[in-house]
Write a protein that holds these residues in place. Structure first.
Motif, PDB file in Angstrom:
ATOM      1  N   GLU A 176      -2.945  -2.719   6.999  1.00  0.00           N
ATOM      2  CA  GLU A 176      -2.825  -1.460   6.236  1.00  0.00           C
ATOM      3  C   GLU A 176      -2.980  -1.714   4.739  1.00  0.00           C
ATOM      4  OE1 GLU A 176       0.897  -0.122   7.755  1.00  0.00           O
ATOM      5  OE2 GLU A 176      -0.035   1.646   8.667  1.00  0.00           O
ATOM      6  N   ASP A 177      -2.447  -2.849   4.285  1.00  0.00           N
ATOM      7  CA  ASP A 177      -2.580  -3.196   2.857  1.00  0.00           C
ATOM      8  C   ASP A 177      -4.044  -3.404   2.490  1.00  0.00           C
ATOM      9  OD1 ASP A 177       0.139  -3.168   2.056  1.00  0.00           O
ATOM     10  OD2 ASP A 177       0.433  -5.073   3.084  1.00  0.00           O
ATOM     11  N   GLY A 215       0.808  -1.214   0.000  1.00  0.00           N
ATOM     12  CA  GLY A 215       0.000   0.000   0.000  1.00  0.00           C
ATOM     13  C   GLY A 215       0.840   1.263   0.000  1.00  0.00           C
ATOM     14  N   PHE A 216       0.195   2.396  -0.244  1.00  0.00           N
ATOM     15  CA  PHE A 216       0.862   3.689  -0.068  1.00  0.00           C
ATOM     16  C   PHE A 216      -0.191   4.733   0.260  1.00  0.00           C
ATOM     17  CE2 PHE A 216       0.195   6.405  -3.901  1.00  0.00           C
ATOM     18  CZ  PHE A 216      -0.539   5.536  -4.678  1.00  0.00           C
ATOM     19  N   THR A 269     -15.343  -2.663   0.023  1.00  0.00           N
ATOM     20  CA  THR A 269     -15.128  -2.899   1.449  1.00  0.00           C
ATOM     21  C   THR A 269     -13.910  -3.803   1.626  1.00  0.00           C
ATOM     22  OG1 THR A 269     -16.515  -4.858   1.366  1.00  0.00           O
ATOM     23  CG2 THR A 269     -17.606  -2.759   1.903  1.00  0.00           C
ATOM     24  N   GLU A 270     -13.338  -3.770   2.832  1.00  0.00           N
ATOM     25  CA  GLU A 270     -12.232  -4.687   3.119  1.00  0.00           C
ATOM     26  C   GLU A 270     -12.708  -6.132   3.025  1.00  0.00           C
ATOM     27  OE1 GLU A 270      -9.563  -3.955   6.426  1.00  0.00           O
ATOM     28  OE2 GLU A 270     -10.057  -1.817   6.323  1.00  0.00           O
ATOM     29  N   GLU A 271     -13.972  -6.326   3.368  1.00  0.00           N
ATOM     30  CA  GLU A 271     -14.589  -7.647   3.286  1.00  0.00           C
ATOM     31  C   GLU A 271     -14.523  -8.169   1.837  1.00  0.00           C
ATOM     32  OE1 GLU A 271     -15.737  -9.567   5.558  1.00  0.00           O
ATOM     33  OE2 GLU A 271     -16.675 -11.047   4.247  1.00  0.00           O
ATOM     34  N   PHE A 272     -14.874  -7.285   0.891  1.00  0.00           N
ATOM     35  CA  PHE A 272     -14.821  -7.646  -0.535  1.00  0.00           C
ATOM     36  C   PHE A 272     -13.402  -8.060  -0.918  1.00  0.00           C
ATOM     37  CE2 PHE A 272     -14.051  -6.641  -5.005  1.00  0.00           C
ATOM     38  CZ  PHE A 272     -15.181  -7.132  -5.648  1.00  0.00           C
ATOM     39  N   VAL A 273     -12.423  -7.277  -0.466  1.00  0.00           N
ATOM     40  CA  VAL A 273     -11.018  -7.555  -0.803  1.00  0.00           C
ATOM     41  C   VAL A 273     -10.601  -8.912  -0.249  1.00  0.00           C
ATOM     42  CG1 VAL A 273      -8.625  -6.798  -0.456  1.00  0.00           C
ATOM     43  CG2 VAL A 273     -10.415  -5.107  -0.911  1.00  0.00           C
TER      44      VAL A 273
END
Lengths: 480, 119
Positions: free
Chosen positions: A445-446, A35-36, A457-461
């Protein structure tokens, strides 16, 4: 002992060359493994929106006319169901000094290069951007080199790019004209290394900040004259800078509710790095050959961290056919007296259809035009297509087949848009992530970064990455 | 101009150079592209008399010295607007005919207020 100029050696020096030529240490923004901090990177551009507007005004960039296309709106209402048919406006970016919105990106890059004391400026671009950089460099007295992909292995030039070569030379740039191939980037790195020039990449934070004024001007216009934000803004989409900068500018103007729609010419089936396909595209930009990969893997750009992040900003992504864009180009000239494009009219072709879905009291904005001219003109592009053995005929645009057949609609009622599902693009993005990194090593964080970068959503990821992992395992066990 | 006649120092010319031979190209490019060399052309002011096809040195617009094979005087830009395309020319009259036709779908707002919609 001389420097090693082999392909592998130069590519291995890429990040050092980039750091020197852009002046940004991208490693500073890293978070987690992959990530950034995008917003911090954008916030550290040392020019806020007011400063960018001032810098652009110094060289007569921006503040372009926003034209209400009354005749096209009437036509839209003839075709739309009762009560439907939004008012269509077009931002006449062709009124910029070199004839396109690319002057906005170039203005800030050239200003910054001068301020940082670079001896010159270089850009790898076969599009309008080259003319923009050359034009701004001329105005600010900076030496300029443009690297372009111009001709195939038979020497046949794509006439639109030849026109750009001419425009760049006209403004005093050295133009390196290359045959087909992505190793143009290798040649560009060599130029940067040898000259110490600033890299006016299309994908630096400066380039994107330069476009924010375009979205801001559109937003302010409607807030000031009609007391409300435009309902939809349609953006011709290729590398992603146009939609990113425009959407950010709209938000800065207070138009966060405006629907931002990307539009590309459908060129699926043609290979972007193929010598054979090069002169069979009939479009050099605003097509899916850039629009899709730059959405699903933005960091494929010439800088380590692309400041253009299309999936963060697009609410919808539609495609139109080559024939429909040529139709829209003729329509704009014949009904509004604006001879422009054609590639920039991709968003017009889409907006013409989308307006028919919208209510009459709504507003849809086509956010750019580009100049036309010899080489760029539809007659020139269709002439090349015929010369390459591509059939050109009138008919149903659904029969259009890139590289084989260009079908010009017989009637405006045949125009339509095709939606590309954003979730499909998000999945492709995550597939690219999976291909280049081990998900087991991803930090929280990624996951946060990925969710923000694809607007999910983070869930989707997490679900999608697990699904991809299961698929790979199944694949591997089937193979053994 | 015959290949034997040298071009004079100071002439605006075009040179060509091979950037990568086929075997030096990126492994990622498709086969049709990889079968050909990556070639570069650039215009500049010839630095010493040279004949077409021979090695030449130019000074570019950015003030750089570049070497390559002399292709000849810098080519004119001969790209054009192209030949008229029948499928496009019929669009203007068609659209004007549609606009002139009476079968406009009704505008509920303006019809309700008794006015014609003012586009």
């Amino acid at each position: 002992m001389g420097t090693d100029h082999s392909f592998a050696a130069v590519m291995a020096r890429k990040s050092d060359i980039m750091k020197t030529s852009v002046g940004i240490d991208y490693a500073r923004y890293a978070t987690g493994r992959i990530g950034f901090d995008y917003e911090r990177m954008m916030a550290e551009v040392p020019y806020d929106l007011e400063a960018v507007r001032r810098i652009q005004a110094e060289t007569c960039v921006g503040s372009t006319p926003l034209v209400e296309c009354r005749n096209i709106t009437r036509l839209i209402r003839k075709l739309a169901p009762a009560g439907k048919g939004a008012r269509l406006f077009i931002k006449d970016e062709a009124a910029n000094p070199s004839g396109s919105f690319k002057d906005r990106r170039a203005a800030l890059s050239v200003y910054h290069a001068v301020r940082m004391g670079y001896p010159g400026i270089a850009a790898a671009t076969s599009g309008n951007y080259g003319a923009g950089v050359a034009c701004q460099a001329a105005k600010r007295g900076l030496r300029c080199i443009i690297v372009q992909e111009v001709f195939d292995s038979t020497g046949l030039q794509q006439p639109e790019i030849t026109e750009k070569s001419r425009a760049c030379e006209a403004a005093g740039a050295e133009v390196l004209r290359l045959s087909v191939g992505p190793e143009l980037f290798y040649q560009f790195l060599r130029v940067l290394e040898e000259t110490g020039f600033f890299n006016a990449s299309l994908y630096t934070p400066y380039s994107i900040a330069g476009i924010e004024t375009l979205g801001w001007e559109i937003g302010r216009h409607f807030l000031d004259t009609e007391g409300r934000a435009p309902d939809a803004v349609v953006v011709s989409h290729a590398g992603g800078g146009n939609i990113t900068g425009t959407a950010r500018g709209l938000q800065k103007a207070g138009c966060g509710t405006t629907q931002v729609i990307a539009a590309s010419v459908d060129l699926r089936g043609l290979h972007m790095a193929s010598d054979h396909d090069f002169n069979r595209k009939s479009f050099t930009t605003a097509h899916t050959g850039f629009g899709v990969p730059f959405s699903t893997f933005p960091d494929r750009s010439d800088v380590p961290r692309n400041a253009a992040r299309p999936l963060r900003y697009m609410d919808r992504y539609v495609t139109v056919t080559q024939g429909e864009v040529f139709f829209a180009t003729e329509m704009l000239a014949q009904l509004e007296g604006l001879e422009r494009g054609p590639a920039g009219n991709t968003s017009l072709a889409a907006a013409f259809v989308l307006a028919q879905e919208m209510d009459r009291d709504q507003v849809i904005v086509v956010q750019e035009t580009e100049y036309t001219g010899a080489g760029k003109h539809p007659w020139s592009q269709l002439g090349l297509a015929k010369c390459m053995g591509i059939e050109v005929r009138a008919g149903d645009p659904r029969d259009n087949e890139p590289g084989r057949r260009i079908v010009i609609p017989e009637h405006p009622a045949q125009m339509r848009v095709c939606d590309i599902a954003l979730d499909d693009l998000r999945r492709s993005y995550l597939k690219n992530v999976r291909a280049s990194s081990d998900p087991a090593e991803l930090t929280s964080e990624d996951y946060r970064f990925l969710a923000t970068d694809i607007r999910a959503t983070e869930e989707f990821v997490r679900t999608e990455l697990s699904r991809l992992a299961r698929k790979e395992e199944a694949h591997e066990s089937a193979a053994t | 101009m015959s290949a034997q006649t040298p071009l004079a120092a100071g002439d605006w010319v075009e040179i060509e150079a091979v950037v990568l031979r086929p075997e030096e190209r990126s492994p990622a490019v498709p086969a049709d592209t990889k079968a050909t060399p990556l070639v570069m052309r650039v215009n500049g002011f010839l630095q010493a008399d040279a004949t077409v096809g021979s090695e030449a040195i130019v000074l570019t617009r950015a003030g750089r010295i570049l070497r390559g094979t002399l292709r000849g005087p810098a080519p004119a830009y001969s790209h054009t607007f192209g030949e008229p395309v029948a499928e496009l020319i019929r669009i203007g009259p068609l659209l004007r005919a549609i606009l002139a036709s009476p079968d406009e779908s009704p505008d509920p707002v303006h019809h309700a207020s008794g006015g014609r919609h003012g586009n």
